[in-house]
Design an enzyme around this catalytic site. Structure first.
Site: not given
Length: 260
Positions: A71, A198, A207
């Site tokens: 991430c 996501e 994101c």
């Protein structure tokens, strides 16, 4: 159990110090704590563990309890977490992830981390796939940033019914595995806008890996230059192609500390 709520461009996670061990059933804990009505509320849970080969390890779980490999917004907050809490005095760190080690450079303001640059590594772009979902035709560019993405270029990401289309495209059989889905518009050689669905979390305000995937796909189709500002609902990321890697720069912020 003490926790820290942090966010990067509104992509928010609950952080746990797991250097000396972690709670049981982390997937279940991620679901419980991420619930925005009955829990703390977040896009997922991130555990800071000892490094395998680097300085620290980031172990992340999405809001539905599924494991995430990487991430971009979350790892910037890991850098802020370990520095601001005095777990390291280094401003250049290597964080181990399930997508491999990532190098961070921390930018300080008055002794605390304000922004972080992450060497996100290489983006892999694959041949586009034509498919149908909800009676509409889409051209999806598969991309890999250590986690799987599907990039769709469009006129205006803000006009896309992401809540309806996101779940269908995430699990579309033509794309193989579950994917993060990005709807992207390149307004100029230096500016793009995108919205992201996501996998495991749904619609998020930002994101980091999705922005990098979109950037890589745009570069592959000559839609942009080697430096862009990627506009997401939660804010702007600066992206730059350096050699074979994409470097991402953006903010990291602590929201609050708590105990459950």
């Amino acid at each position: 159990m003490r926790f820290t709520k942090m966010e990067g461009l509104g992509n928010d996670y609950i952080y746990l110090n797991c250097l000396d061990g972690a709670p049981a059933d982390l997937p279940g804990l991620a679901q419980q704590l991420s619930d925005r009505h009955f829990g703390v509320g977040a896009d997922g849970l991130i555990c800071v563990r000892p490094g395998r080969t680097g300085d620290f390890t980031m172990e992340m779980y999405n809001a539905d309890g599924s494991r995430g490999a990487m991430c971009g917004n979350g790892i910037r907050c890991v850098g802020k977490y370990v520095y601001d809490k005095g777990l390291t005095s280094k401003t250049c760190l290597t964080i181990d992830t399930d997508a491999g080690p990532k190098r961070l450079e921390l930018c300080l303001l008055e002794g605390a981390v304000e922004r972080v640059t992450v060497d996100m590594g290489e983006v892999r772009i694959f041949e586009s796939i034509a498919l149908e979902a909800a009676g509409e035709r889409f051209r999806v560019v598969p991309a890999d940033m250590g986690n799987p993405h599907g990039v769709i270029f469009c006129g205006d990401p803000g006009e896309v019914d992401l809540k309806r289309l996101g779940p269908l495209l995430e699990r579309h059989p033509a794309l193989g595995e579950r994917r993060n889905i990005e709807f992207v518009s390149c307004y100029s050689r230096e500016r793009m806008a995108l919205r992201v669905w996501e996998r495991g979390s749904g619609i998020t305000l930002a994101c980091g890996t999705g922005a990098c995937a979109a950037f890589g796909a745009a570069l592959a189709e000559n839609r942009c230059g080697n430096r862009v500002e990627a506009e997401l609902p939660g804010g702007v990321l600066a992206l730059e192609k350096q050699g074979g890697s994409i470097h991402m720069t953006g903010p990291a912020r602590t929201v609050f500390e708590g105990e459950v």
